[in-house]
Design a protein around this motif. Structure first.
Motif, PDB file in Angstrom:
ATOM      1  N   ALA B 508       0.731   4.089   5.273  1.00 56.11           N
ATOM      2  CA  ALA B 508      -0.096   2.899   4.981  1.00 56.11           C
ATOM      3  C   ALA B 508       0.278   2.212   3.673  1.00 56.11           C
ATOM      4  CB  ALA B 508      -1.565   3.298   4.957  1.00 56.11           C
ATOM      5  N   VAL B 509       0.137   2.959   2.544  1.00 54.37           N
ATOM      6  CA  VAL B 509       0.291   2.291   1.234  1.00 54.37           C
ATOM      7  C   VAL B 509       1.686   1.721   1.051  1.00 54.37           C
ATOM      8  CG1 VAL B 509       0.295   2.669  -1.264  1.00 54.37           C
ATOM      9  CG2 VAL B 509      -1.575   3.533   0.119  1.00 54.37           C
ATOM     10  N   PRO B 510       2.733   2.464   1.257  1.00 55.44           N
ATOM     11  CA  PRO B 510       4.062   1.855   1.066  1.00 55.44           C
ATOM     12  C   PRO B 510       4.304   0.697   2.027  1.00 55.44           C
ATOM     13  CG  PRO B 510       4.240   4.244   1.169  1.00 55.44           C
ATOM     14  CD  PRO B 510       2.851   3.909   1.578  1.00 55.44           C
ATOM     15  N   ALA B 511       3.731   0.828   3.223  1.00 59.13           N
ATOM     16  CA  ALA B 511       3.934  -0.257   4.192  1.00 59.13           C
ATOM     17  C   ALA B 511       3.323  -1.548   3.668  1.00 59.13           C
ATOM     18  CB  ALA B 511       3.327   0.119   5.532  1.00 59.13           C
ATOM     19  N   THR B 512       2.075  -1.429   3.130  1.00 61.42           N
ATOM     20  CA  THR B 512       1.438  -2.625   2.579  1.00 61.42           C
ATOM     21  C   THR B 512       2.298  -3.239   1.490  1.00 61.42           C
ATOM     22  OG1 THR B 512      -0.341  -1.006   2.380  1.00 61.42           O
ATOM     23  CG2 THR B 512      -0.959  -3.325   2.343  1.00 61.42           C
TER      24      THR B 512
END
Lengths: 132, 572
Positions: B508-512
């Motif tokens: 999630a976080v790196p994708a965002t």
């Protein structure tokens, strides 16, 4: 007299052979280059494709200028130089990312890519200003 | 006022008007000492030459002070009329006569008194001095019974001096002038009579008559007189008098003496008339001062005949007439002649007075003015009645600065006694002069009309640069499409290479961050497009700062995540 004719024939044959061999040599060279190129990693191929795209765009702009004249010269320059500049930056990226290059062994490719993006953004700001 | 001490004698000098008023309102016996004090003053301060000193301390004697003293003494005499000592009156009269010895005069018969003091801070001028003396002596003469024997021509000379100075600019001088004339208007010494002429110009064409007026100094009527024109002569021939001893007739309506007709031998010119006047009543002759002879310059004007005016062009060598044209100087017509440098131009005319005599005017000029306003003036010479000027162009070529072309001819003939003076454009002459040599002098620069130099200039219409030829729109659009094509070629090539997004972070976080990174780059590029379309550099740079910082933070996060991921992969 008969001997001279034979000499001329021998010369002709020799020339034909040379031509054939250069033709064959060119073909062989081309084939070897293609096969060598197929071995390059995909990332480098992407960068090469990007460079080709940029240079081709620049060429089209030069042809257009040749047809209609260079009236808004600043616009022409900014257009051509943006293409050429981004091509040069792509070359730099390719050099830095290439694993076979011993000089940039310790440079992570992401860092090189970040530099590439930053330099492109600055280049395009200047280009946009000069575009008029 | 009146004091007994001898050191304050200077306070005794009261104006006569004040003493008269005192006399009328106070009883007589208070002024018993006035006469004694008056004699004391006279003995102390009067000098032998008729002048008085201002005080016993001051050794300088002054004529102005003498005038004031006489006025005061007249007041003293009128106040103490019963105590009058005739001896003293006689002595004062002698002093006055001696005072008149110091009178000064100009050559035209005017007289005046002047001061020559050394030590006085305030030097009284001739007007104040003479006015004070006349005031004093007329006041004194009005209170004594006998008459002062003063030469009448000096009184007349003083009157002429004060009438001849015009209106003084200073108020004090103006007062002195008017006061003196008022004293002389009606005094017991001698009343000056002034001879004047309303007009000193007699026109023969209008048949003017000579008019003479005789008045007192302030213009009141004079007693009946005999006015005689003793002599009248031309100012150029003084020995030859045209009129002798002609008595003028009196016109009671206008109160002028006139001479009806001038004799027929009066030609135009300047004359001098000499008049003499005599009071008809012989008993009154001592009362008035008429003077001896009065000289008056008179101008007699008339129409001068100008005839036989012609202009001719002559051949230089032979002197033969090539063209000759008659000029009508009285009318408005103009003539035109042409000449070259080998010829001469001759203008001639004849002038004569109404009586047919030769006449030489003050001004007889011929002026040639070129088109470029360069002017040349020549004097027309005369012999007897004939006036002629010949312009030899051969000699004048250099004077004319080698300027060929049209020259306007202007003739000026004028004199004070000529009633028909003329300044006329006669016409023009087309002059053909040779080319100027290398070292010829240029004509002087003519004054520029100030309006052409300083006035508004012609309006400048700005010629804008013609716009460049632009290519036809279709061609430009076609090439626009052509330029976009390589982009599609790039995308197609990418697809053929088999690019993939396998390395895109999935958690999630790196994708965002990765998504935001790409969005950030897109935002910057969009900002550039806006910059090109309408923004200016400053707002762009400001926004770019914020976007750039944001982008760098996000990019650093994303790329470092990717780098660590690939490093893990390599080590594994």
């Amino acid at each position: 007299m008969y001997q001279r004719e034979r000499e001329r024939e021998r010369e002709r044959d020799y020339r034909e052979e040379m031509a054939r061999s250069t033709g064959k040599d060119a073909q062989a060279l081309f084939h070897s280059l293609r096969s060598a190129y197929a071995a390059t990693p995909t990332t480098l191929k992407i960068i090469d494709l990007y460079m080709g795209f940029a240079v081709f765009t620049a060429l089209i702009q030069v042809v257009y200028m040749a047809i209609v004249g260079s009236f808004p010269f600043n616009s022409f320059l900014s257009g051509v130089l943006s293409c050429v500049g981004t091509a040069i930056l792509a070359v730099c990226l390719r050099i830095q990312v290439n694993k076979d290059n011993k000089e940039f062994k310790d440079l992570p490719p992401e860092r090189a890519f970040a530099d590439f993006v930053l330099c492109n953004l600055v280049l395009h700001l200047v280009i946009m200003n000069f575009l008029g | 006022m009146v004091s007994g001490g001898s050191d304050s004698n200077s306070h005794l000098f009261l104006p006569q008007s004040l003493t008269t008023s005192f006399q009328s309102c106070l009883p007589h016996n208070i002024f018993l000492n006035v006469w004694g004090d008056g004699i004391n003053c006279w003995q102390a301060l009067s000098q032998s030459d008729g002048r008085w000193r201002y005080s016993s301390n001051n050794p300088e004697s002054s004529t102005f002070a003498a005038g004031i003293a006489l006025e005061a003494l007249s007041g003293v005499v009128s106040l103490a009329s019963s105590e009058i000592d005739q001896f003293m009156i006689g002595a004062v009269k002698n002093d006055i006569v001696k005072l008149f010895d110091s009178i000064e005069k100009y050559d035209d018969g005017t007289f005046y008194f002047d001061e020559k003091l050394v030590n006085m801070r305030e030097q009284q001028g001739p007007l104040a001095t003479t006015s004070s003396v006349v005031r004093g002596l007329t006041a004194f003469s009005s209170v004594i019974t006998e008459s002062l024997n003063l030469p009448g021509d000096k009184i007349l000379g003083i009157a002429k001096f004060f009438l001849g100075i015009g209106i003084p600019g200073d108020t004090k001088n103006f007062f002195d002038q008017v006061d003196l004339l008022a004293c002389l208007e009606n005094n017991r010494v001698s009343i000056p009579l002034i001879l004047s002429l309303p007009s000193t110009v007699i026109s023969l064409t209008k048949k003017d008559s000579l008019k003479v007026k005789v008045n007192t100094v302030l213009g009141s009527h004079a007693p009946p007189l005999t006015v005689t024109l003793v002599r009248a002569f031309s100012s150029s021939a003084r020995d030859n008098s045209i009129i002798e001893n002609q008595e003028l007739k009196f016109d009671p309506q206008d109160a002028v003496y006139f001479l009806d007709d001038l004799p027929a031998s009066f030609d135009v010119g300047e004359y001098i008339f000499v008049f003499k006047m005599l009071v008809q009543d012989s008993e009154q002759q001592t009362v008035y001062a008429t003077g001896t002879l009065t000289q008056v310059p008179i101008y007699v004007t008339g129409l001068i005949k100008i005839e036989n005016a012609k202009i001719a062009v002559l051949d230089s060598d032979l002197g033969s007439v090539e063209t000759q044209k008659k000029l009508d100087l009285a009318g408005e017509s103009t003539v035109s002649v042409s000449a070259n440098h080998l010829q001469k131009l001759r203008l001639s005319f004849q002038m004569s007075t109404p009586l047919g005599n030769a006449f030489k005017p003050h001004q007889a000029f011929l002026r040639l003015r070129h088109e470029t306003k360069v002017e040349h003036t020549f004097v027309v010479g005369s012999s007897g009645k004939k006036f002629e000027i010949t312009l030899d162009f051969l000699g004048l070529v250099e004077k004319f600065f080698y300027l060929s072309g049209r020259y306007d001819i202007q003739l000026t003939v004028g004199d004070a006694v000529m009633e028909n003076s003329l300044l006329r454009e006669i016409g023009y002459v087309e002059l053909d002069l040779p080319e100027p040599p290398e070292n010829a002098s240029r004509p002087p620069p003519q004054p520029v009309d100030p309006y052409t130099r300083y006035g508004p200039k012609a309006e400048i219409t700005h010629i804008f640069r013609a716009p460049e030829k632009r290519p036809p729109e279709e061609l430009s659009l076609a090439f626009l499409v052509l330029t976009i094509l390589p982009l599609f070629g790039f995308i197609i090539g990418l697809l053929r290479l088999g690019v993939n997004l396998k390395n895109f972070p999935t958690s999630a976080v790196p994708a965002t961050f990765a998504v935001i990174f790409h969005l950030g780059i897109a935002a910057v590029l969009l900002l550039y497009v806006l910059f090109w379309l309408k923004l200016d550099l400053f707002t762009t740079l400001k926004t770019l700062c914020f976007l750039g910082v944001f982008l760098m933070v996000v990019g650093h996060r994303t790329l470092s995540h990717l780098a660590s991921a690939s490093a893990k992969l390599k080590s594994a």
